[in-house]
Write an enzyme that holds these catalytic residues in place. Structure first.
Site, short mmCIF file in Angstrom:
data_model
loop_
_atom_site.label_atom_id
_atom_site.label_comp_id
_atom_site.label_asym_id
_atom_site.label_seq_id
_atom_site.Cartn_x
_atom_site.Cartn_y
_atom_site.Cartn_z
N SER A 28 -47.35 -10.52 61.73
CA SER A 28 -48.19 -11.71 61.60
C SER A 28 -47.64 -12.68 60.57
O SER A 28 -46.55 -13.20 60.74
CB SER A 28 -49.63 -11.28 61.29
OG SER A 28 -50.53 -12.33 61.47
N ASP A 73 -48.51 -19.28 62.78
CA ASP A 73 -47.76 -18.20 62.15
C ASP A 73 -46.85 -17.56 63.19
O ASP A 73 -46.86 -17.96 64.36
CB ASP A 73 -48.72 -17.20 61.49
CG ASP A 73 -49.61 -16.47 62.48
OD1 ASP A 73 -49.76 -16.98 63.61
OD2 ASP A 73 -50.17 -15.43 62.13
N ASP A 75 -51.41 -16.36 66.21
CA ASP A 75 -52.86 -16.14 66.23
C ASP A 75 -53.56 -16.86 65.08
O ASP A 75 -54.78 -16.79 64.95
CB ASP A 75 -53.21 -14.64 66.25
CG ASP A 75 -52.80 -13.89 64.99
OD1 ASP A 75 -52.17 -14.49 64.11
OD2 ASP A 75 -53.12 -12.69 64.89
N ASP A 128 -46.76 -14.90 65.04
CA ASP A 128 -47.28 -14.32 66.28
C ASP A 128 -48.36 -15.18 66.93
O ASP A 128 -48.98 -14.78 67.91
CB ASP A 128 -47.79 -12.90 66.06
CG ASP A 128 -49.05 -12.84 65.21
OD1 ASP A 128 -49.15 -13.64 64.26
OD2 ASP A 128 -49.92 -11.99 65.48
#
Length: 462
Positions: free
Chosen positions: A106, A250, A254, A252
């Site tokens: 993340s 970010d 999300d 990933d």
């Protein structure tokens, strides 16, 4: 170097010693534990797991290890390759898979990676499920498939496009209205998969895109957590390009943050506020965010006649409370939008599409939109943990000190004062204590955070 084993997955730094870092052996062990747990849950002769990764340098290595381990357990793998967390989440039910694994740390820096685990709904596992997987991992009790029963790997690299189509098909998303507004937007994809999927979504909606750090090399050009102090380049470029606003995700994809047309932060807390304002204006209902999120969502929800509730920090906790309260939108104040009409997971693509439609309908600038919302300011501090620190004891002491105030202890210690609040909790993803505060001015929020940092430091004897 660090390895964090928790009910939400395994996260660590690459390299170093087994058991202390996320080494190849640790990746295999935890993948084997997840696969073994899944086989006990499903009790089927043939299971399928969807796997995707962000663009981290270690991503391909970790994916190969995890994928091969599942195949060795007799589990079929659908390999999405370079992907996003929400893309994997929507792929699991679409593929009728039994689970999913997202390989991403993340917002953590490039030396980190992680295995984030999903159930057959494409949602994060419950705490009890995560606990069982940790126990299996510690037992080393694995039974692998014989040669004729090995799993297979099927590559499917079309899911980011499928994800975009799913978002554009949402009833509240109006691509034609957005196209007519002729927006110009700068995108910072932090050299990960967001640099592919966000510009592609914008172009599908008729938006002119200026790309910044959108090559998925995995070499993050700045700290990948989308906070103001890390986003100088895009703030300057939005002004230089005379763009309508900027988008930051970010690695990933999300977490979602916006830059206003004047080059200032829209505020990651206000990503959810703006999207909720739009959705609640179209559909009456309730909202949920976590305890560390802004009071502004509560204010906006009540303005639209809905009810707001706060959950413990963590996406699975937010989703659980959203389902219980039939919330029509929710998420976390870190820029995570959860819109059940799409799926129960934080999704920057959904957030971008809702925000663009909202802005197109309003016909005002992003700065004007931000100024129309209740004004709260947050401070987010952290204290690094050392092995000898007893975090529970520290939090118990703080709770006792402020027992005359309105205190919530479902997740650390949250102290609600009449005009502001502070939330103290041990992070699930980093070896730190988080200190979040909110007040009516930045100066007051910072002062409150500094006060509690000093108090915790004193209690801990640091």
């Amino acid at each position: 170097m660090t390895l964090i084993k928790s009910i939400s997955g395994i996260r660590g730094t690459i390299g170093g010693n087994t058991g202390d870092n996320l080494t190849p052996l640790d990746a295999v062990k935890f993948a084997a534990a997840y696969g073994s747990w899944l086989k006990k849950q499903v009790k089927s002769n043939k299971l399928t797991v969807v796997i995707g990764r962000d663009a981290r340098i270690s991503g391909e290595m970790i994916q190969n290890l995890v994928s091969a381990t599942l195949v060795g357990l007799g589990i079929d793998v659908i390999d999405l390759g370079l992907s996003t967390t929400p893309t994997v989440e929507i792929a699991v039910p679409l593929e009728k898979a039994d689970g999913g694994i997202i390989l991403t740390a993340s917002h953590n820096p490039k030396q980190w990676n992680a295995l984030k685990l999903l159930n057959n709904k494409g949602e994060f596992l419950s705490g009890e499920d995560g606990k069982q997987i940790l126990e299996i991992a510690e037992s080393d009790d694995f039974s692998f498939a014989e040669v004729d029963d090995l799993g297979t790997v099927t590559v499917n690299d079309s899911y980011m496009d499928i994800h975009i189509d799913e978002v554009l098909d949402l009833p509240l998303v109006d691509a034609e209205k957005v196209k007519a507004a002729k927006f110009k937007v700068v995108v910072d994809g932090v050299n990960s998969s967001g640099g592919i999927v966000i510009p592609k979504l914008l172009k599908e909606m008729g938006v002119e895109v200026v790309e910044l750090y959108c090559k998925p090399t995995g070499h993050f050009p700045h700290n990948p957590e989308p906070l103001k102090e890390h986003l100088t380049d895009i703030c300057e470029l939005v002004v230089k390009q005379k763009a309508d606003f900027g988008i930051v995700v970010d690695p990933d994809v999300d977490r979602l943050a916006f830059i206003s047309n004047d080059g200032e932060m829209f505020g990651e807390e206000y990503t959810l506020v703006a999207c909720a304002d739009f959705v609640l204006g179209k559909t009456k209902g309730n909202t949920v965010s976590n305890m560390s999120s802004s009071r502004a969502l509560r204010d906006i929800t009540e303005k639209h006649g809905g009810t707001y509730e706060a959950s413990a920090v963590g996406e699975v906790n937010v989703v659980t409370l959203m389902k219980k309260n039939n919330a029509i939108i929710g998420g976390e104040g870190n820029g995570g939008i959860i819109y059940p009409e799409s799926h129960y997971g934080r999704d920057s693509l959904v957030g971008v599409a809702l925000f663009l439609t909202h802005l197109a309908e309003k016909g005002i600038s992003v700065k004007e939109l931000r100024d129309s919302y209740p004004s709260y300011f947050m401070s987010k501090k952290k204290i690094a943990l050392t092995p000898e620190l007893d975090v529970d004891s520290i939090l118990d002491t703080m709770e006792e000190r402020y027992k005359k105030e309105n205190i919530t202890t479902i997740d650390g210690v949250k102290i609600d004062f009449p005009e502001n609040w502070v939330h103290l909790r041990k992070s699930n993803t980093e070896p730190i204590i988080r200190i979040y505060t909110e007040a009516k001015s930045q100066k007051e929020a910072d002062a409150l955070a500094d006060k509690f940092v000093s108090e915790i430091t004193e209690v801990a004897g640091l």
